[in-house]
Design a protein around this motif. Structure first.
Motif, mmCIF file in Angstrom:
data_model
loop_
_atom_site.group_PDB
_atom_site.id
_atom_site.type_symbol
_atom_site.label_atom_id
_atom_site.label_comp_id
_atom_site.label_asym_id
_atom_site.label_seq_id
_atom_site.Cartn_x
_atom_site.Cartn_y
_atom_site.Cartn_z
ATOM 1 N N ASN A 1 -0.407 -0.509 -5.176
ATOM 2 C CA ASN A 1 -1.740 -0.041 -4.810
ATOM 3 C C ASN A 1 -1.625 1.375 -4.265
ATOM 4 O O ASN A 1 -1.011 1.595 -3.212
ATOM 5 N N HIS B 1 -4.093 -4.148 2.121
ATOM 6 C CA HIS B 1 -4.992 -3.639 3.146
ATOM 7 C C HIS B 1 -4.625 -4.020 4.568
ATOM 8 O O HIS B 1 -4.801 -3.189 5.463
ATOM 9 N N SER C 1 -0.503 -10.409 1.707
ATOM 10 C CA SER C 1 -0.228 -8.987 1.948
ATOM 11 C C SER C 1 1.270 -8.772 2.024
ATOM 12 O O SER C 1 1.989 -9.531 2.691
ATOM 13 N N GLU D 1 -3.091 4.278 -2.374
ATOM 14 C CA GLU D 1 -4.171 4.378 -1.404
ATOM 15 C C GLU D 1 -4.379 5.823 -0.949
ATOM 16 O O GLU D 1 -4.509 6.112 0.240
ATOM 17 N N SER E 1 -3.070 0.199 -8.967
ATOM 18 C CA SER E 1 -4.416 -0.209 -8.591
ATOM 19 C C SER E 1 -5.063 0.889 -7.752
ATOM 20 O O SER E 1 -4.436 1.446 -6.843
ATOM 21 N N ASN F 1 -9.390 0.099 -3.744
ATOM 22 C CA ASN F 1 -9.175 0.081 -2.299
ATOM 23 C C ASN F 1 -10.216 0.940 -1.603
ATOM 24 O O ASN F 1 -11.052 1.583 -2.250
ATOM 25 N N ASN F 2 -10.167 0.974 -0.293
ATOM 26 C CA ASN F 2 -11.195 1.660 0.491
ATOM 27 C C ASN F 2 -10.925 3.137 0.697
ATOM 28 O O ASN F 2 -11.663 3.801 1.446
ATOM 29 N N THR G 1 -9.902 5.222 -2.237
ATOM 30 C CA THR G 1 -10.035 5.922 -3.519
ATOM 31 C C THR G 1 -11.258 6.833 -3.529
ATOM 32 O O THR G 1 -11.272 7.850 -4.231
ATOM 33 N N ASN H 1 -11.883 -4.368 -4.672
ATOM 34 C CA ASN H 1 -11.930 -3.931 -3.283
ATOM 35 C C ASN H 1 -12.970 -4.747 -2.525
ATOM 36 O O ASN H 1 -14.129 -4.814 -2.928
ATOM 37 N N SER I 1 -15.863 -4.127 -6.901
ATOM 38 C CA SER I 1 -16.011 -4.590 -5.519
ATOM 39 C C SER I 1 -16.501 -6.028 -5.445
ATOM 40 O O SER I 1 -17.247 -6.494 -6.314
ATOM 41 N N HIS J 1 -7.961 -6.049 -2.556
ATOM 42 C CA HIS J 1 -7.841 -5.310 -1.303
ATOM 43 C C HIS J 1 -8.760 -6.014 -0.326
ATOM 44 O O HIS J 1 -9.989 -5.915 -0.425
ATOM 45 N N ASP K 1 0.822 -1.211 0.000
ATOM 46 C CA ASP K 1 0.000 0.000 0.000
ATOM 47 C C ASP K 1 0.857 1.263 0.000
ATOM 48 O O ASP K 1 1.767 1.422 0.828
#
Length: 449
Positions: A180, A362, A380, A182, A219, A222-223, A225, A276, A293, A330, A151
């Motif tokens: 990723n 994540h 991860s 973030e 990418s 993710n939570n 963006t 995500n 998602s 993610h 991340d």
């Protein structure tokens, strides 16, 4: 006296005979020439492979020859702690090679469960043509190196710091570099996170650092963006793409979020998808900006099979046009080294659909890896750039993968630590002993039976 009349009777005047047609000039070598030309000899590296959990090693060519001859029988002869050493030429045990064994095999037999020993400082998989120990065999396929990082958050306290600088040269040296991102590049909207300070926004100027670090694709699945709403999300995508930084996993609508990035290197096509599973960023839908998602534990409810099937369909479609498919989910639980069981279920489905590499994000901590068939799953890699303050959130691993053609040959995990300036820097294996201990504890990759 009879010879002359006999010769005269057998000889006619040249002008009395018709002239033969001239012989045609050959357009190719005669068959007997072609068949006797020797084929150009080709070679491939003969490698010395150890379990991937062992540290990197290098040896001079004479020691490699002693290994072949069976003279080396203790690890201290390879600069390792003293212990009996065995060798094998079997290729059927490489996925779970015993820790005491060196496998001496042709290079095309290996995969990510083993580490190859350098000889005279040359890696046989990354630089096969310069490697000094060769055997007869077919030539290797084109070599492509890919680096994947965890991340990358470039907002909040990281703002104003050249956090990518210390590792930029290493990242840029790979043929393909992916991560990723973030944090948004726009705050054109209200912050959506609670607390507000967990809404991540970076200045658009960070694009220069991302380019300098050689990122070929990012990418956005993710939570974070969606931290500043729909308009900021779309602006972030546009800002990155206009700067030559392709994105995947989020977009102005569902079709855009599902669109992969395909990067070609050495005649091999590498495709990238992301999704995500954490929520917070809106789910992309027709006419609705957001991230691709999949609802799944632990954050977004039970596994939504329809949403997973949609991603699996995207993987299958991408596998038809790309030689190598990489998926960046993610997912997972934060602040633990233990992957959730559902991650194994989903990763196996991704591999079955055609994924060759699955690298999650994540959790903010490293989580284990496993080999599924010929594919590699890494749950991860941990934070790469972030402004957290615990030891586990300030350590991580860079995945440096080597492909021959479309085949994953090696996966090296390079340890780093994030400093007070929020920049990651490579650390020694000794300094990263705790990181690797936690990573391997929850890994099936290279586990001995």
């Amino acid at each position: 006296m009879l010879v002359l009349p006999l010769l005269g009777a057998c000889t006619s005047h040249p002008e009395s005979q018709p002239k033969p047609d001239p012989l045609p000039l050959p357009t190719s070598p005669p068959p007997w020439v072609t068949e006797t030309l020797p084929a150009e000899p080709t070679t491939r590296p003969l490698v010395f492979a150890v379990n991937a959990r062992r540290p990197p090693m290098s040896m001079p060519k004479p020691v490699a020859e002693w290994l072949q001859q069976g003279i080396v029988d203790n690890w201290d002869q390879l600069g390792q702690p003293s212990a009996p050493l065995r060798t094998t030429d079997r290729t059927d045990r490489l996925d779970h090679l015993p820790m005491d064994t060196v496998a001496i095999v042709a290079a095309d037999a290996v995969g990510p469960a083993v580490r190859v020993i350098e000889v005279d400082g040359v890696d046989p998989l990354r630089d096969p043509d310069d490697y000094p120990v060769q055997v007869a065999g077919p030539p290797h396929a084109p070599v492509t190196t890919m680096t994947v990082v965890g991340d990358v958050m470039l907002g909040r306290q990281v703002t104003g710091h050249a956090a990518l600088g210390p590792m930029s040269a290493r990242l840029a040296s790979a043929d393909i570099t992916v991560g990723n991102l973030e944090s948004t590049l726009s705050d054109d909207g209200s912050p959506r996170q609670d607390p507000v300070g967990d809404s991540f926004h970076a200045d658009p100027g960070v694009r220069a650092g991302l380019r300098g670090a050689g990122f070929d694709a990012l990418s956005l699945a993710n939570n974070h963006t969606g931290d500043y709403g729909d308009r900021a999300l779309v602006q972030t995508v546009d800002l990155l793409r206009t700067a030559g930084l392709p994105t995947f996993g989020a977009g102005r609508d569902l079709a855009a979020a599902r669109e992969p990035v395909v990067v070609s290197r050495h005649g091999v096509r590498f495709g990238f998808l992301g999704f995500n599973a954490i929520g917070e960023t809106p789910e992309a839908a027709p006419g609705q900006p957001g991230a691709l998602s999949v609802s799944m534990p632990p954050r977004t409810g039970p596994l939504d099979r329809a949403e997973l099937d949609r991603v699996l369909s995207d993987v299958r479609r991408l596998a038809r046009v790309a030689d190598v498919v990489t998926v960046l989910p993610h997912w997972g639980t934060q602040y633990t080294n233990r992957p959730d069981p559902i991650q194994a279920v989903v990763s196996r489905a991704l591999v079955k659909a055609g994924a060759d590499l699955v690298v999650g994000g994540h959790p903010h901590w490293v989580q284990g890896a496993e080999q599924v068939g010929d594919a590699l799953v890494v749950n991860s890699l941990g934070n790469f750039v972030f402004d957290m303050d615990t030891p586990e959130t300030n350590e991580g691993l860079v995945l440096e993968a080597t492909f021959w053609g479309d085949r994953l040959m090696a996966a090296d995990f390079v340890p780093y630590r994030i400093g007070l300036d929020f920049a990651p820097r490579v650390v020694s294996r000794a300094d990263a002993a705790g990181t690797f201990e936690r990573f391997w504890e929850f890994s099936d990759l290279a586990a001995t039976r």
